[in-house]
Design a protein around this motif. Structure first.
Motif, PDB file in Angstrom:
ATOM      1  N   ASP A  70       3.948   2.724   6.092  1.00 16.43           N
ATOM      2  CA  ASP A  70       2.546   2.308   6.107  1.00 16.43           C
ATOM      3  C   ASP A  70       2.434   0.793   6.175  1.00 16.43           C
ATOM      4  O   ASP A  70       1.616   0.239   6.917  1.00 16.43           O
ATOM      5  N   GLU A  83      -3.918  11.588  10.802  1.00 16.13           N
ATOM      6  CA  GLU A  83      -4.370  10.207  11.025  1.00 16.13           C
ATOM      7  C   GLU A  83      -4.413   9.876  12.512  1.00 16.13           C
ATOM      8  O   GLU A  83      -5.337   9.207  12.987  1.00 16.13           O
ATOM      9  N   ARG A  90      -5.011  -4.511   3.661  1.00 20.04           N
ATOM     10  CA  ARG A  90      -5.811  -4.578   4.894  1.00 20.04           C
ATOM     11  C   ARG A  90      -6.800  -5.733   4.843  1.00 20.04           C
ATOM     12  O   ARG A  90      -7.011  -6.430   5.840  1.00 20.04           O
ATOM     13  N   LEU A 131      -3.457  -0.328  -0.406  1.00 21.42           N
ATOM     14  CA  LEU A 131      -3.519  -0.505   1.036  1.00 21.42           C
ATOM     15  C   LEU A 131      -4.825  -1.168   1.448  1.00 21.42           C
ATOM     16  O   LEU A 131      -4.853  -1.948   2.409  1.00 21.42           O
ATOM     17  N   PRO A 154       0.060  10.823  -1.685  1.00 18.66           N
ATOM     18  CA  PRO A 154      -0.058   9.428  -2.128  1.00 18.66           C
ATOM     19  C   PRO A 154      -0.436   9.332  -3.585  1.00 18.66           C
ATOM     20  O   PRO A 154      -1.166  10.146  -4.124  1.00 18.66           O
ATOM     21  N   ARG A 173       0.303  12.080   8.715  1.00 21.02           N
ATOM     22  CA  ARG A 173       0.313  11.147   9.834  1.00 21.02           C
ATOM     23  C   ARG A 173      -0.243  11.783  11.103  1.00 21.02           C
ATOM     24  O   ARG A 173      -0.854  11.102  11.938  1.00 21.02           O
ATOM     25  N   GLU A 228       3.325  -0.601   9.734  1.00 25.54           N
ATOM     26  CA  GLU A 228       2.253  -0.399  10.713  1.00 25.54           C
ATOM     27  C   GLU A 228       1.131  -1.412  10.513  1.00 25.54           C
ATOM     28  O   GLU A 228       0.632  -2.007  11.476  1.00 25.54           O
ATOM     29  N   ASP A 253       7.976   6.465   3.157  1.00 26.79           N
ATOM     30  CA  ASP A 253       6.568   6.562   3.543  1.00 26.79           C
ATOM     31  C   ASP A 253       5.769   5.295   3.248  1.00 26.79           C
ATOM     32  O   ASP A 253       5.047   4.785   4.109  1.00 26.79           O
ATOM     33  N   GLU A 259      -2.534   4.139  -4.386  1.00 26.96           N
ATOM     34  CA  GLU A 259      -2.160   3.746  -3.038  1.00 26.96           C
ATOM     35  C   GLU A 259      -3.351   3.348  -2.170  1.00 26.96           C
ATOM     36  O   GLU A 259      -3.295   2.321  -1.489  1.00 26.96           O
TER      37      GLU A 259
END
Length: 438
Positions: A285, A111, A189, A185, A177, A108, A288, A281, A181
């Motif tokens: 994600d 990121e 998105r 994700l 991950p 993180r 967020e 975790d 994953e």
């Protein structure tokens, strides 16, 4: 009293210390004097540049040790200062980051640095201030002033509860991950991006609800893998998410709704403009991603609703929008809860039917990928696994924040409430209470 005859390192160190320790009442005078000394000589400016970067690295390092993270420091600059200090903040974080190899940083943390685009772009430390001044069209005095104000703001930050390992504090979290994953994700998105961009409310609702169901299913998979020993170091973690004015209370309610639907908890630090979200975790994600998307949708819907006035002509737009966003968050909470409950019920049904990774009744090739085989379900079933995860999150919150109070957000405009709920019905989601841990 500092003078231009001092060695540059001493001059900069004294200027930074004087500004950091100055009382608020006489701050402007102290900053002007210190900046004048730093900017007085063009010949010494490269040395000032190098020394100022060194002083900044030490200040940033102390902030890391006090529990702050890159996004936090930039948020401080944005809330308290201005665009020049925000740009400086990114660069000074990049300068300090040269001390730490990327592989030694938490995921993180990396990121955050990547999202800030924090990288040393200047040719040398001696040239940094001159290059920055040219980019932003500043003279030496204005730039020295901005840098001293930023370092003071950072120096005055109190310690906060850490939400992850800082540089050099410990190894990055184990249990990276899973292979699927990034794909999962990516699908989430894509669904949320379509929900934000579509002009059709029914489509936005369906897309956002589908994204939440995918998140819930992914969370269940993670819980089962951890219960079966397939994930290491699978303990609750935490992230910070910025929540700023205007309407910070309703925005925090919206974040709390998203967190509750994804089995996370929210603690609001109003004075710092952020919330700490505690959870596992994969769930963090999801929170967020979904909160960011819903905030975009809520803001767009609020502006489409327009402004409002009282019968006597006095503006009541602020009350209308406050009530609109509170109602939006409350309705989103209900709808997200419904999506999570559907995904959980479906997973429980799949487990009962033997559709597990080790079972015999899996889906044939080409079946719906959202109902792919579950990881092996323990003998006690799915629900005790999820309950244990929720209890672990509650325990983590209790240890991190032993003294919490609840805060209510008030509603004073009935029309705003009605329109906010209607907008949430058109846009999407579900769950939790209207109270926020702070």
């Amino acid at each position: 009293m500092a003078s231009t005859d001092q060695p540059v390192d001493e001059l900069v160190a004294e200027a930074v210390a004087r500004v950091a320790g100055a009382p608020a009442g006489g701050l402007e005078y102290v900053v002007d004097g210190a900046a004048s000394l730093l900017a007085a000589s063009a010949e010494r400016w490269p040395g000032v540049s190098r020394a100022l970067l060194g002083a900044a690295e030490r200040t940033v390092g102390r902030c890391w040790a006090a529990g702050w993270q890159p996004a936090d420091l930039v948020r401080v600059a944005r809330r308290e200062l201005g665009p020049v200090q925000v740009a400086l903040a990114v660069d000074l974080i990049a300068a300090e980051g040269r001390r730490h190899p990327a592989a030694a940083l938490d995921r993180r943390w990396r990121e955050q640095v990547r999202e800030l685009d924090a990288h040393p772009w200047w040719p040398s430390d001696e040239a940094y201030l001159s290059e920055f001044a040219a980019r932003h069209r500043l003279d030496r005095f204005a730039l020295a002033t901005a840098a001293l104000e930023l370092l003071r703001a950072w120096a005055l930050l109190p310690p906060v509860q850490p939400v992850g390992p800082g540089p050099g504090q410990s190894a990055p979290r184990a249990g990276g991950p899973r292979a699927d994953e990034p794909r999962m994700l990516g699908r989430i998105r894509a669904l949320l991006a379509k929900a934000e961009s579509t002009g059709f409310p029914d489509e936005a609702e369906a897309l956002t609800a589908k994204a939440q169901e995918l998140m819930a299913r992914h969370s269940i998979d993670e819980a089962l893998l951890a219960a079966g020993g397939g994930r290491s170091a699978d303990d609750p973690a935490a992230v910070r998410i910025g929540v700023d004015n205007p309407y910070e209370g309703p925005k925090t309610m919206l974040l709390d709704a998203v967190a509750a639907a994804n089995r996370c908890r929210v603690v609001w630090a109003k004075e710092f403009g952020f919330c700490t979200v505690v959870g596992f975790d994969a769930d963090l994600d999801a929170v967020e991603l979904l909160y960011t998307s819903l905030l975009v949708q809520a803001t767009a819907a609020m502006h489409r609703a327009g402004s409002r006035k009282h019968e006597d002509g006095a503006a009541r737009t602020k009350a209308f929008r406050q009530s609109f966003l509170v109602a939006y968050a409350a309705r989103i909470r209900e709808r997200l809860a419904e999506a999570t409950e559907r995904a959980t019920a479906q997973a429980d049904e799949d487990a009962a039917a033997g559709r597990t990774a080790g079972g015999a009744a899996g889906h044939p090739d080409g079946a719906d990928p959202d109902r792919a085989p579950l990881p092996a379900v323990p003998d006690g079933g799915l629900l005790p696994v999820l309950a244990a995860r929720a209890e672990a999150v509650d325990d983590a919150v209790g240890k991190m924040f032993p003294k919490l109070v609840s805060q209510r957000v008030r509603v004073s405009d009935g029309e705003g409430w009605v329109e906010g709920r209607a907008a949430a019905d058109r846009a999407s989601l579900h769950r939790g209470s209207g109270r926020i841990a702070r």
